[in-house]
Each structure stands twice: as C-alpha cells, then as structure tokens.
Motif scaffolding. Structure first.
Motif, mmCIF file in Angstrom:
data_model
loop_
_atom_site.group_PDB
_atom_site.id
_atom_site.type_symbol
_atom_site.label_atom_id
_atom_site.label_comp_id
_atom_site.label_asym_id
_atom_site.label_seq_id
_atom_site.Cartn_x
_atom_site.Cartn_y
_atom_site.Cartn_z
ATOM 1 N N ILE A 1 0.834 -1.204 0.000
ATOM 2 C CA ILE A 1 0.000 0.000 0.000
ATOM 3 C C ILE A 1 0.866 1.250 0.000
ATOM 4 O O ILE A 1 0.634 2.197 -0.773
ATOM 5 N N GLU A 2 1.880 1.278 0.869
ATOM 6 C CA GLU A 2 2.765 2.447 0.957
ATOM 7 C C GLU A 2 3.474 2.698 -0.362
ATOM 8 O O GLU A 2 3.640 3.853 -0.785
ATOM 9 N N CYS A 3 3.898 1.632 -1.037
ATOM 10 C CA CYS A 3 4.549 1.764 -2.342
ATOM 11 C C CYS A 3 3.612 2.418 -3.343
ATOM 12 O O CYS A 3 4.001 3.349 -4.063
ATOM 13 N N ASN A 4 2.364 1.966 -3.384
ATOM 14 C CA ASN A 4 1.414 2.510 -4.358
ATOM 15 C C ASN A 4 0.984 3.930 -4.014
ATOM 16 O O ASN A 4 0.771 4.754 -4.908
ATOM 17 N N VAL A 5 0.854 4.217 -2.729
ATOM 18 C CA VAL A 5 0.546 5.595 -2.327
ATOM 19 C C VAL A 5 1.669 6.525 -2.782
ATOM 20 O O VAL A 5 1.421 7.596 -3.357
ATOM 21 N N ALA A 6 2.919 6.125 -2.550
ATOM 22 C CA ALA A 6 4.064 6.957 -2.929
ATOM 23 C C ALA A 6 4.123 7.161 -4.441
ATOM 24 O O ALA A 6 4.499 8.245 -4.908
ATOM 25 N N ARG A 7 3.753 6.159 -5.206
ATOM 26 C CA ARG A 7 3.796 6.268 -6.666
ATOM 27 C C ARG A 7 2.774 7.260 -7.203
ATOM 28 O O ARG A 7 2.930 7.772 -8.315
ATOM 29 N N ASN A 8 1.739 7.517 -6.444
ATOM 30 C CA ASN A 8 0.638 8.332 -6.952
ATOM 31 C C ASN A 8 0.488 9.683 -6.271
ATOM 32 O O ASN A 8 -0.425 10.435 -6.587
ATOM 33 N N MET A 9 1.374 9.997 -5.329
ATOM 34 C CA MET A 9 1.313 11.276 -4.636
ATOM 35 C C MET A 9 2.565 12.085 -4.879
ATOM 36 O O MET A 9 3.675 11.541 -4.835
ATOM 37 N N SER A 10 2.407 13.366 -5.107
ATOM 38 C CA SER A 10 3.567 14.249 -5.175
ATOM 39 C C SER A 10 3.991 14.594 -3.748
ATOM 40 O O SER A 10 3.171 14.601 -2.833
ATOM 41 N N PRO A 11 5.271 14.887 -3.538
ATOM 42 C CA PRO A 11 5.756 15.198 -2.187
ATOM 43 C C PRO A 11 5.040 16.376 -1.540
ATOM 44 O O PRO A 11 4.966 16.466 -0.309
#
Length: 239
Positions: A124-134
């Motif tokens: 989940i964390e991997c996919n959240v990071a892939r789809n959110m800008s910092p």
C-alpha cells in the motif's frame, strides 16, 4: 434492503485504459481462491476522474491482497460517474489491498487512512508513494487494522468508510460488523462494493446481518448482477 438497483444500466465508464481492458483473468473471480504459484510483480495503469493511477501488484508476495479486484475498479468508476468528491472528508478504507480505491479518494481530496493486515502495508505504501507528489496535503495514513481486535485504536467518527471485496469469509463477518459499528456514527456514509457470491456468504451478509444496524441501499449493480455497490448509514448512534 431499501433503495433501487440500477439493474440493466450500463457499467460506469471512463476508467478504461488499455491496460485496464486487459484485466488479468485471475482477478475476475472469487477473492477466496489462492494460487500456490509464484508470479512476477505487475505494474498496471488506470484512469479515473481525470487521474492516472499507477498500481503495482506484488504478486510475488501475495495472492489475494495483490490483485486489483473487479469490485474495486467498479467502485472507482462509480465515483467517477456520480462525480463523488471527498474534499475535506475524513475517510478510511478497510482491506485496502493494493490501495487503488483509497488512492483515488486521496486524489479526490480526502483525508484518507488506508488499512489492511500488517504484511500488506508495504504494498500500500509503495502505491501511495507512486501516486502522490511530495507536496500533496494532507498526507495519507497507512495503518494495520485487524477487524474485531484493534479498531479501538481508530476514531469513531469517519465521514466516509470504503471497502471493496472485503465480504467473502463468513468467519470474519461479525468482526467486520463490529469494526464498521466502531468507526461510524449516524452521519457516516459507507460504500461497499462486492462480488455477490452466495457460496461465500456475501448475499446473507448484505441481506441479513447489515440491515440489523445499517440502512442498506443498493446504488449500483452490474448488468450481469455479479457486483453490487451498497451505500450504508447507521440506524442508531449507540453501540
């Protein structure tokens, strides 16, 4: 159950990318079937509500949690078709799996907590990071939640609760119900999308167990009647 089913209505559109139209056939059936084979991880792209979602299915690690189930896709399309937004809403997703539904809720403005078993949180964390800008705010939360055990660590006043294909193990039904009751109050809106398998108990869960505590409205049904989307609200604020 109350409400009117949109039987015979065309499935919501707008989420079809080329990769989505070639959905892995292993994801079109029951989530209760686990394969003992090991598959390579798979990157997929989806488009909903003008957002492109990049989702990694960690098939080398998981069976059930690594698959983007059809019910999740249909729920995302429903949000798109109905133009449902989550701006400023406090949202929690149960059984997030790949996180696709919760990630869409983030992109639609929600303050989202994505939950699942501890071993699934890395995906989940991997996919959240892939789809959110910092710079994106508010930042989502990813947390372990075992139904019927540690829901007490979470607030009781979410605006929105989301779940897709989380009703398929009868032994977990009362635990899920306990969790839904803890996380909600009378103003909470719950969207559940599910394959309506009589064998795995989904029909009984929505027809018998939920209506004891929730107003249960069928808001969408696929033309083949395989997947239903329900909108729930609490009947009572006491628990």
């Amino acid at each position: 159950m109350s409400g009117t089913a949109r039987t015979g209505q065309a499935e919501p559109t707008g989420g079809d990318t080329e990769s989505e139209r070639s959905v892995d056939q292993s994801g079109s059936g029951s989530p209760d079937t686990q394969s003992k084979e090991v598959f390579p991880d798979q990157d997929r792209r989806f488009e909903f509500c003008g957002h492109v979602l990049k989702i990694t299915q960690q098939l080398s690690k998981f069976a059930i949690p690594a698959i983007v189930w059809q019910s999740a896709i249909i729920l995302c399309r429903y949000f798109e078709k109905e133009r449902i937004m989550f701006l400023g809403q406090k949202v929690i997703e149960l059984g997030s799996g790949t996180g696709i539904v919760g990630i869409l809720a983030i992109l639609l403005g929600g303050e989202v907590t994505l939950t699942d078993k501890p071993e699934v949180l890395g995906q989940i964390e991997c996919n959240v990071a892939r789809n959110m800008s910092p710079s994106m705010t508010p930042r989502p939360k990813v947390a372990a939640l075992s139904w019927g055990e540690d829901e007490g660590q979470f607030p009781r006043n979410y605006d929105i609760i989301l779940g897709s294909d989380i009703v398929y193990r009868p032994r977990s039904f009362l635990l899920l119900l306990k969790t839904l009751l803890h996380l909600s109050d009378r103003r909470t809106v719950i969207y559940l999308s599910n394959i309506m398998s009589e064998k795995m108990g989904a029909v009984e869960f929505y027809a018998t167990l939920l209506p004891e505590h929730f107003h249960c409205e069928l808001v969408y049904q696929t033309p083949n009647n395989e997947v239903n989307i329900f909108r729930l609200t609490r009947k009572s604020s006491t628990y």
